[in-house]
Scaffold this active site. Structure first.
Site, PDB file in Angstrom:
ATOM      1  N   HIS A 104      27.648 -38.807  21.472  1.00 59.61           N
ATOM      2  CA  HIS A 104      26.205 -39.019  21.304  1.00 59.61           C
ATOM      3  C   HIS A 104      25.749 -40.344  21.895  1.00 59.61           C
ATOM      4  O   HIS A 104      24.666 -40.819  21.575  1.00 59.61           O
ATOM      5  CB  HIS A 104      25.829 -38.974  19.812  1.00 59.61           C
ATOM      6  CG  HIS A 104      26.018 -37.621  19.202  1.00 59.61           C
ATOM      7  ND1 HIS A 104      26.111 -37.431  17.836  1.00 59.61           N
ATOM      8  CD2 HIS A 104      26.165 -36.401  19.750  1.00 59.61           C
ATOM      9  CE1 HIS A 104      26.275 -36.146  17.592  1.00 59.61           C
ATOM     10  NE2 HIS A 104      26.329 -35.501  18.735  1.00 59.61           N
ATOM     11  N   CYS A 112      19.308 -46.819  32.817  1.00 61.14           N
ATOM     12  CA  CYS A 112      18.089 -46.949  33.629  1.00 61.14           C
ATOM     13  C   CYS A 112      17.649 -45.576  34.120  1.00 61.14           C
ATOM     14  O   CYS A 112      18.392 -44.869  34.812  1.00 61.14           O
ATOM     15  CB  CYS A 112      18.356 -47.854  34.846  1.00 61.14           C
ATOM     16  SG  CYS A 112      16.897 -48.010  35.902  1.00 61.14           S
ATOM     17  N   THR A 168      31.437 -36.592   8.193  1.00 66.96           N
ATOM     18  CA  THR A 168      30.293 -35.963   8.827  1.00 66.96           C
ATOM     19  C   THR A 168      29.793 -34.807   7.972  1.00 66.96           C
ATOM     20  O   THR A 168      30.568 -34.121   7.321  1.00 66.96           O
ATOM     21  CB  THR A 168      30.627 -35.476  10.266  1.00 66.96           C
ATOM     22  OG1 THR A 168      29.477 -34.843  10.825  1.00 66.96           O
ATOM     23  CG2 THR A 168      31.802 -34.544  10.283  1.00 66.96           C
TER      24      THR A 168
HETATM   25  C1  BV8 Z   1      22.656 -29.817  22.107  1.00 68.83           C
HETATM   26  C2  BV8 Z   1      22.382 -39.959  18.306  1.00 68.83           C
HETATM   27  C3  BV8 Z   1      22.918 -28.172  23.816  1.00 68.83           C
HETATM   28  C4  BV8 Z   1      21.097 -40.374  17.746  1.00 68.83           C
HETATM   29  C5  BV8 Z   1      22.655 -37.800  17.328  1.00 68.83           C
HETATM   30  C6  BV8 Z   1      19.184 -24.855  15.154  1.00 68.83           C
HETATM   31  C7  BV8 Z   1      20.431 -24.477  14.685  1.00 68.83           C
HETATM   32  C8  BV8 Z   1      21.590 -25.064  15.176  1.00 68.83           C
HETATM   33  C9  BV8 Z   1      21.518 -26.060  16.146  1.00 68.83           C
HETATM   34  C10 BV8 Z   1      20.292 -26.454  16.597  1.00 68.83           C
HETATM   35  C11 BV8 Z   1      19.119 -25.855  16.106  1.00 68.83           C
HETATM   36  N1  BV8 Z   1      18.074 -26.452  16.730  1.00 68.83           N
HETATM   37  C12 BV8 Z   1      18.525 -27.376  17.602  1.00 68.83           C
HETATM   38  C13 BV8 Z   1      19.881 -27.386  17.534  1.00 68.83           C
HETATM   39  C14 BV8 Z   1      20.793 -28.250  18.326  1.00 68.83           C
HETATM   40  C15 BV8 Z   1      20.789 -29.654  17.762  1.00 68.83           C
HETATM   41  C16 BV8 Z   1      21.211 -29.653  16.313  1.00 68.83           C
HETATM   42  O1  BV8 Z   1      22.382 -29.491  15.991  1.00 68.83           O
HETATM   43  N2  BV8 Z   1      20.233 -29.833  15.410  1.00 68.83           N
HETATM   44  C17 BV8 Z   1      20.552 -29.817  13.996  1.00 68.83           C
HETATM   45  C18 BV8 Z   1      19.786 -30.936  13.286  1.00 68.83           C
HETATM   46  C19 BV8 Z   1      20.193 -28.447  13.439  1.00 68.83           C
HETATM   47  N3  BV8 Z   1      21.781 -30.387  18.520  1.00 68.83           N
HETATM   48  C20 BV8 Z   1      21.409 -31.005  19.665  1.00 68.83           C
HETATM   49  O2  BV8 Z   1      20.287 -31.075  20.061  1.00 68.83           O
HETATM   50  C21 BV8 Z   1      22.556 -31.595  20.480  1.00 68.83           C
HETATM   51  N4  BV8 Z   1      22.460 -31.125  21.832  1.00 68.83           N
HETATM   52  O3  BV8 Z   1      22.850 -28.975  21.254  1.00 68.83           O
HETATM   53  O4  BV8 Z   1      22.612 -29.538  23.459  1.00 68.83           O
HETATM   54  C22 BV8 Z   1      24.377 -28.086  24.117  1.00 68.83           C
HETATM   55  C23 BV8 Z   1      25.277 -27.664  23.147  1.00 68.83           C
HETATM   56  C24 BV8 Z   1      26.635 -27.581  23.460  1.00 68.83           C
HETATM   57  C25 BV8 Z   1      27.085 -27.933  24.734  1.00 68.83           C
HETATM   58  C26 BV8 Z   1      26.157 -28.379  25.694  1.00 68.83           C
HETATM   59  C27 BV8 Z   1      24.810 -28.458  25.386  1.00 68.83           C
HETATM   60  C28 BV8 Z   1      22.481 -33.099  20.496  1.00 68.83           C
HETATM   61  C29 BV8 Z   1      22.723 -33.621  19.089  1.00 68.83           C
HETATM   62  C30 BV8 Z   1      22.888 -35.141  19.155  1.00 68.83           C
HETATM   63  C31 BV8 Z   1      21.770 -35.803  18.402  1.00 68.83           C
HETATM   64  N5  BV8 Z   1      22.044 -37.232  18.323  1.00 68.83           N
HETATM   65  N6  BV8 Z   1      22.973 -39.078  17.336  1.00 68.83           N
HETATM   66  C32 BV8 Z   1      21.270 -41.537  16.847  1.00 68.83           C
HETATM   67  O5  BV8 Z   1      22.382 -41.791  16.352  1.00 68.83           O
HETATM   68  O6  BV8 Z   1      20.249 -42.191  16.615  1.00 68.83           O
HETATM   69  S1  BV8 Z   1      23.146 -36.880  15.981  1.00 68.83           S
HETATM   70  C33 BV8 Z   1      23.087 -37.859  14.567  1.00 68.83           C
HETATM   71  O7  BV8 Z   1      23.481 -37.009  13.510  1.00 68.83           O
HETATM   72  C34 BV8 Z   1      24.077 -38.994  14.490  1.00 68.83           C
HETATM   73  O8  BV8 Z   1      24.813 -39.215  15.665  1.00 68.83           O
HETATM   74  C35 BV8 Z   1      25.036 -38.551  13.406  1.00 68.83           C
HETATM   75  O9  BV8 Z   1      26.340 -38.877  13.684  1.00 68.83           O
HETATM   76  C36 BV8 Z   1      24.871 -37.102  13.548  1.00 68.83           C
HETATM   77  C37 BV8 Z   1      25.431 -36.226  12.503  1.00 68.83           C
HETATM   78  O10 BV8 Z   1      25.271 -36.834  11.307  1.00 68.83           O
HETATM   79  P1  BV8 Z   1      26.600 -37.309  10.551  1.00 68.83           P
HETATM   80  O11 BV8 Z   1      27.379 -38.196  11.438  1.00 68.83           O
HETATM   81  O12 BV8 Z   1      27.277 -36.117  10.006  1.00 68.83           O
HETATM   82  O13 BV8 Z   1      25.962 -38.200   9.452  1.00 68.83           O
HETATM   83  P2  BV8 Z   1      25.233 -37.674   8.149  1.00 68.83           P
HETATM   84  O14 BV8 Z   1      24.438 -38.788   7.587  1.00 68.83           O
HETATM   85  O15 BV8 Z   1      24.573 -36.363   8.438  1.00 68.83           O
HETATM   86  O16 BV8 Z   1      26.441 -37.333   7.162  1.00 68.83           O
HETATM   87  C38 BV8 Z   1      27.273 -38.388   6.736  1.00 68.83           C
HETATM   88  C39 BV8 Z   1      28.415 -37.720   6.009  1.00 68.83           C
HETATM   89  O17 BV8 Z   1      29.327 -38.734   5.613  1.00 68.83           O
HETATM   90  C40 BV8 Z   1      27.982 -36.996   4.755  1.00 68.83           C
HETATM   91  O18 BV8 Z   1      28.609 -35.733   4.698  1.00 68.83           O
HETATM   92  C41 BV8 Z   1      28.499 -37.892   3.618  1.00 68.83           C
HETATM   93  O19 BV8 Z   1      28.936 -37.126   2.505  1.00 68.83           O
HETATM   94  C42 BV8 Z   1      29.661 -38.565   4.264  1.00 68.83           C
HETATM   95  N7  BV8 Z   1      29.940 -39.899   3.724  1.00 68.83           N
HETATM   96  C43 BV8 Z   1      29.047 -40.827   3.288  1.00 68.83           C
HETATM   97  N8  BV8 Z   1      29.711 -41.921   2.882  1.00 68.83           N
HETATM   98  C44 BV8 Z   1      31.038 -41.679   3.078  1.00 68.83           C
HETATM   99  C45 BV8 Z   1      31.186 -40.395   3.627  1.00 68.83           C
HETATM  100  N9  BV8 Z   1      32.380 -39.866   3.918  1.00 68.83           N
HETATM  101  C46 BV8 Z   1      33.466 -40.630   3.677  1.00 68.83           C
HETATM  102  N10 BV8 Z   1      33.412 -41.872   3.156  1.00 68.83           N
HETATM  103  C47 BV8 Z   1      32.223 -42.432   2.851  1.00 68.83           C
HETATM  104  N11 BV8 Z   1      32.179 -43.665   2.328  1.00 68.83           N
END
Ligand code: BV8
Length: 225
Positions: A105, A113, A172
């Site tokens: 990501h 750029c 995640t």
């Molecule tokens: C793409 C950069 C095509 C930004 C990020 C409908 C259904 C399915 C999919 C889609 C849909 N509509 C659109 C989509 C696709 C979309 C998507 O998945 N949307 C989701 C919301 C439904 N995806 C995209 O657009 C991607 N591109 O699909 O292109 C393609 C596909 C395949 C091949 C080629 C092309 C692009 C997605 C990238 C977006 N950018 N990051 C930024 O960081 O500002 S994603 C963003 O969310 C972050 O990077 C983050 O890492 C990521 C996921 O979140 P997590 O890392 O899991 O973090 P989160 O807070 O959610 O969870 C934390 C976890 O840690 C929790 O479970 C918690 O319990 C746990 N935790 C907390 N504390 C601890 C812990 N675990 C252990 N110890 C602890 N102490």
């Protein structure tokens, strides 16, 4: 043994970087999911730049934790047989000492750029429109993969998942694709280490709950025993 480890925001939580969904989900009253899009950047580049400037500045105030360091120990043991694929845009894996890290990501400390396509290591803010070191244009954006954009190096990730004997997912929520689908692409055994069961927990052969700073070192010791 070839191992792929996927990390998410949860591995950096105990370093003090808020996750996407546990931090009450808001940054200055804004939903990060609404800011991390090309549409948001086109509509209000200043807001999006400030969102990333704040997070880039926060990096200097946090340190890697025991989970990051455990993965460095694992890399010393496995060498090129270990690949860390991270959804995180922070630099904590690298600062802990990991050499083989793939940011699907993008990275906070990289500026891209949109005029000449150059990428530059970047520590400071971008909101004030600094000139691109290569072409001089004031068109540097965060080198971050936003929702709707294509993650980096997916062919390399697919290959690594297909070849690995073990796929481990750490910190995640399993809500963002394509990373959430990696467990299905992995050929070998699968293990989830997370604070609570993720959305895809039942897709893993084994799922352990607890903080990453406890689970990851324990798992590495177990694997290397
Ligand atoms: C793409 C950069 C095509 C930004 C990020 C409908 C259904 C399915 C999919 C889609 C849909 N509509 C659109 C989509 C696709 C979309 C998507 O998945 N949307 C989701 C919301 C439904 N995806 C995209 O657009 C991607 N591109 O699909 O292109 C393609 C596909 C395949 C091949 C080629 C092309 C692009 C997605 C990238 C977006 N950018 N990051 C930024 O960081 O500002 S994603 C963003 O969310 C972050 O990077 C983050 O890492 C990521 C996921 O979140 P997590 O890392 O899991 O973090 P989160 O807070 O959610 O969870 C934390 C976890 O840690 C929790 O479970 C918690 O319990 C746990 N935790 C907390 N504390 C601890 C812990 N675990 C252990 N110890 C602890 N102490």
């Amino acid at each position: 043994m070839k191992v792929v480890v996927l990390t998410g925001a949860g591995i950096s939580a105990e370093s003090g970087l808020t996750t996407f969904r546990d931090s009450g989900g808001l940054w200055e009253g804004v939903d990060p999911m609404q800011v991390a899009t090309p549409e948001a950047y086109a509509a209000d580049p200043g807001l999006v730049q400030r969102f990333y400037d704040d997070r880039r500045a926060a990096l200097s105030r946090v340190q890697p934790n025991a989970a990051h360091h455990a993965l460095v120990r694992l890399e010393h043991a496995l060498g090129d047989d270990l690949l860390v694929v991270t959804q995180n845009v922070d630099d904590l894996h690298e600062r802990a000492g990991s050499q083989r890290v793939h940011h699907i990501h993008g990275r906070l400390r990289s500026a891209w750029c949109t005029t000449c396509d150059a990428r530059h290591e970047w520590d400071g803010p971008l909101a004030d429109g600094p000139p691109c070191p290569r072409c001089g244009s004031a068109t540097l954006r965060p080198d971050i993969v936003w929702f709707g954009e294509i993650p980096y190096g997916m062919d390399r990730v697919e290959q690594a998942l297909w070849e690995c004997e073990l796929f481990v997912s750490v910190g995640t929520s399993g809500l963002v694709y394509p990373a959430a689908a990696f467990v299905h692409w992995a050929r070998g055994a699968t293990l989830e280490l997370n604070l609570e069961p993720s959305a895809g927990a039942t897709d893993f052969a084994e799922s352990r709950q607890g903080p990453a700073t406890r689970l990851v070192p324990a798992w590495v010791e177990e694997l290397l025993a």
